[in-house]
Design a protein around this motif. Sequence first.
Motif, PDB file in Angstrom:
ATOM      1  N   ASP A 133       0.839  -1.192   0.000  1.00 16.38           N
ATOM      2  CA  ASP A 133       0.000   0.000   0.000  1.00 16.38           C
ATOM      3  C   ASP A 133       0.880   1.251   0.000  1.00 16.38           C
ATOM      4  OD1 ASP A 133      -1.875   1.974   0.350  1.00 16.38           O
ATOM      5  OD2 ASP A 133      -2.646   1.213   2.248  1.00 16.38           O
ATOM      6  N   ARG A 134       0.786   2.041  -1.065  1.00 18.31           N
ATOM      7  CA  ARG A 134       1.618   3.237  -1.192  1.00 18.31           C
ATOM      8  C   ARG A 134       1.391   4.222  -0.050  1.00 18.31           C
ATOM      9  NH1 ARG A 134      -0.064   3.827  -7.203  1.00 18.31           N
ATOM     10  NH2 ARG A 134       1.234   2.234  -8.128  1.00 18.31           N
ATOM     11  N   ASN A 135       0.151   4.376   0.369  1.00 16.25           N
ATOM     12  CA  ASN A 135      -0.152   5.329   1.437  1.00 16.25           C
ATOM     13  C   ASN A 135       0.547   4.947   2.738  1.00 16.25           C
ATOM     14  OD1 ASN A 135      -1.772   6.901  -0.211  1.00 16.25           O
ATOM     15  ND2 ASN A 135      -3.582   5.666   0.240  1.00 16.25           N
ATOM     16  N   ARG A 136       0.500   3.687   3.080  1.00 13.36           N
ATOM     17  CA  ARG A 136       1.158   3.248   4.314  1.00 13.36           C
ATOM     18  C   ARG A 136       2.676   3.321   4.209  1.00 13.36           C
ATOM     19  NH1 ARG A 136      -2.181  -1.247   7.591  1.00 13.36           N
ATOM     20  NH2 ARG A 136      -4.168  -0.195   7.458  1.00 13.36           N
ATOM     21  N   ARG A 137       3.218   3.046   3.027  1.00 15.36           N
ATOM     22  CA  ARG A 137       4.661   3.159   2.847  1.00 15.36           C
ATOM     23  C   ARG A 137       5.101   4.612   2.984  1.00 15.36           C
ATOM     24  NH1 ARG A 137       6.911  -1.700   0.362  1.00 15.36           N
ATOM     25  NH2 ARG A 137       8.775  -0.505  -0.119  1.00 15.36           N
ATOM     26  N   LEU A 138       4.355   5.539   2.355  1.00 16.19           N
ATOM     27  CA  LEU A 138       4.668   6.964   2.493  1.00 16.19           C
ATOM     28  C   LEU A 138       4.537   7.415   3.937  1.00 16.19           C
ATOM     29  CD1 LEU A 138       3.078   8.684  -0.629  1.00 16.19           C
ATOM     30  CD2 LEU A 138       5.469   8.727   0.063  1.00 16.19           C
ATOM     31  N   GLU A 139       3.473   6.950   4.592  1.00  8.38           N
ATOM     32  CA  GLU A 139       3.279   7.316   5.986  1.00  8.38           C
ATOM     33  C   GLU A 139       4.471   6.868   6.833  1.00  8.38           C
ATOM     34  OE1 GLU A 139      -0.066   6.727   9.407  1.00  8.38           O
ATOM     35  OE2 GLU A 139       0.626   4.944   8.332  1.00  8.38           O
ATOM     36  N   ARG A 140       4.952   5.670   6.600  1.00 10.10           N
ATOM     37  CA  ARG A 140       6.084   5.166   7.365  1.00 10.10           C
ATOM     38  C   ARG A 140       7.349   5.984   7.099  1.00 10.10           C
ATOM     39  NH1 ARG A 140       7.832   1.446  10.619  1.00 10.10           N
ATOM     40  NH2 ARG A 140       9.885   0.496  10.379  1.00 10.10           N
ATOM     41  N   HIS A 141       7.598   6.329   5.836  1.00  5.16           N
ATOM     42  CA  HIS A 141       8.782   7.118   5.519  1.00  5.16           C
ATOM     43  C   HIS A 141       8.737   8.495   6.183  1.00  5.16           C
ATOM     44  CE1 HIS A 141      10.426   4.153   2.871  1.00  5.16           C
ATOM     45  NE2 HIS A 141       9.392   4.193   2.050  1.00  5.16           N
ATOM     46  N   PHE A 142       7.585   9.155   6.108  1.00  7.54           N
ATOM     47  CA  PHE A 142       7.469  10.463   6.747  1.00  7.54           C
ATOM     48  C   PHE A 142       7.526  10.348   8.265  1.00  7.54           C
ATOM     49  CE2 PHE A 142       5.562  11.818   2.632  1.00  7.54           C
ATOM     50  CZ  PHE A 142       6.490  12.813   2.356  1.00  7.54           C
ATOM     51  N   ALA A 143       6.984   9.270   8.800  1.00  6.58           N
ATOM     52  CA  ALA A 143       7.045   9.065  10.252  1.00  6.58           C
ATOM     53  C   ALA A 143       8.491   8.878  10.704  1.00  6.58           C
ATOM     54  CB  ALA A 143       6.197   7.862  10.653  1.00  6.58           C
ATOM     55  N   ILE A 144       9.276   8.159   9.918  1.00 11.55           N
ATOM     56  CA  ILE A 144      10.691   7.964  10.265  1.00 11.55           C
ATOM     57  C   ILE A 144      11.426   9.299  10.258  1.00 11.55           C
ATOM     58  CG2 ILE A 144      12.875   6.993   9.430  1.00 11.55           C
ATOM     59  CD1 ILE A 144      11.231   4.512   8.549  1.00 11.55           C
ATOM     60  N   LEU A 145      11.184  10.117   9.222  1.00 12.80           N
ATOM     61  CA  LEU A 145      11.831  11.429   9.165  1.00 12.80           C
ATOM     62  C   LEU A 145      11.417  12.305  10.347  1.00 12.80           C
ATOM     63  CD1 LEU A 145      11.557  12.235   5.355  1.00 12.80           C
ATOM     64  CD2 LEU A 145      13.630  11.754   6.653  1.00 12.80           C
ATOM     65  N   THR A 146      10.137  12.319  10.654  1.00 14.60           N
ATOM     66  CA  THR A 146       9.639  13.124  11.768  1.00 14.60           C
ATOM     67  C   THR A 146      10.202  12.619  13.086  1.00 14.60           C
ATOM     68  OG1 THR A 146       7.609  13.485  10.507  1.00 14.60           O
ATOM     69  CG2 THR A 146       7.553  14.043  12.835  1.00 14.60           C
ATOM     70  N   HIS A 147      10.239  11.314  13.252  1.00 13.22           N
ATOM     71  CA  HIS A 147      10.762  10.709  14.475  1.00 13.22           C
ATOM     72  C   HIS A 147      12.234  11.059  14.676  1.00 13.22           C
ATOM     73  CE1 HIS A 147      12.326   7.160  16.813  1.00 13.22           C
ATOM     74  NE2 HIS A 147      11.404   7.642  17.628  1.00 13.22           N
ATOM     75  N   LEU A 148      13.027  10.952  13.619  1.00 13.27           N
ATOM     76  CA  LEU A 148      14.441  11.293  13.718  1.00 13.27           C
ATOM     77  C   LEU A 148      14.637  12.765  14.067  1.00 13.27           C
ATOM     78  CD1 LEU A 148      15.940   9.285  10.721  1.00 13.27           C
ATOM     79  CD2 LEU A 148      16.227   8.820  13.151  1.00 13.27           C
ATOM     80  N   THR A 149      13.846  13.634  13.425  1.00 16.11           N
ATOM     81  CA  THR A 149      13.928  15.063  13.717  1.00 16.11           C
ATOM     82  C   THR A 149      13.550  15.329  15.162  1.00 16.11           C
ATOM     83  OG1 THR A 149      13.331  15.525  11.424  1.00 16.11           O
ATOM     84  CG2 THR A 149      13.141  17.349  12.990  1.00 16.11           C
ATOM     85  N   SER A 150      12.529  14.669  15.628  1.00 18.69           N
ATOM     86  CA  SER A 150      12.085  14.835  17.015  1.00 18.69           C
ATOM     87  C   SER A 150      13.165  14.376  17.998  1.00 18.69           C
ATOM     88  CB  SER A 150      10.799  14.040  17.246  1.00 18.69           C
ATOM     89  OG  SER A 150      10.468  14.002  18.610  1.00 18.69           O
ATOM     90  N   ARG A 151      13.792  13.247  17.726  1.00 23.27           N
ATOM     91  CA  ARG A 151      14.833  12.717  18.620  1.00 23.27           C
ATOM     92  C   ARG A 151      16.049  13.644  18.672  1.00 23.27           C
ATOM     93  NH1 ARG A 151      14.252   7.873  21.624  1.00 23.27           N
ATOM     94  NH2 ARG A 151      12.047   7.462  21.341  1.00 23.27           N
ATOM     95  N   VAL A 152      16.421  14.216  17.519  1.00 24.54           N
ATOM     96  CA  VAL A 152      17.552  15.143  17.491  1.00 24.54           C
ATOM     97  C   VAL A 152      17.247  16.373  18.346  1.00 24.54           C
ATOM     98  CG1 VAL A 152      18.839  16.724  15.987  1.00 24.54           C
ATOM     99  CG2 VAL A 152      18.466  14.363  15.283  1.00 24.54           C
TER     100      VAL A 152
END
Length: 86
Positions: A36-55
């Motif tokens: 599912d493209r939507n879930r894959r995109l959601e996961r990629h953006f979540a990873i970017l947001t999560h990394l930014t949040s952790r930094v």
Amino acid sequence: MLNNIGGSTIAEAKERLSHHEVLGWIAYRQKYGTLDRNRRLERHFAILTHLTSRVAGGKAELNDYMLYSQQAQVVISLEQAVEAWS
């Protein structure tokens, strides 16, 4: 069918896909996740947001940024399911 793999209906997929091809798609999904493209995109953006949040010193978990996936994880007991369906 999902992403037109094997055809546009389940009947077409059963007719066109061999058992070996189905096993190949199962292995692909286990290795790379959902198709599912939507879930894959959601996961990629979540990873970017999560990394930014952790930094920035945040304490949120990866799943906190995956709202679409959280909705699919509703778990009920067998008794609750039987009550709802009867």
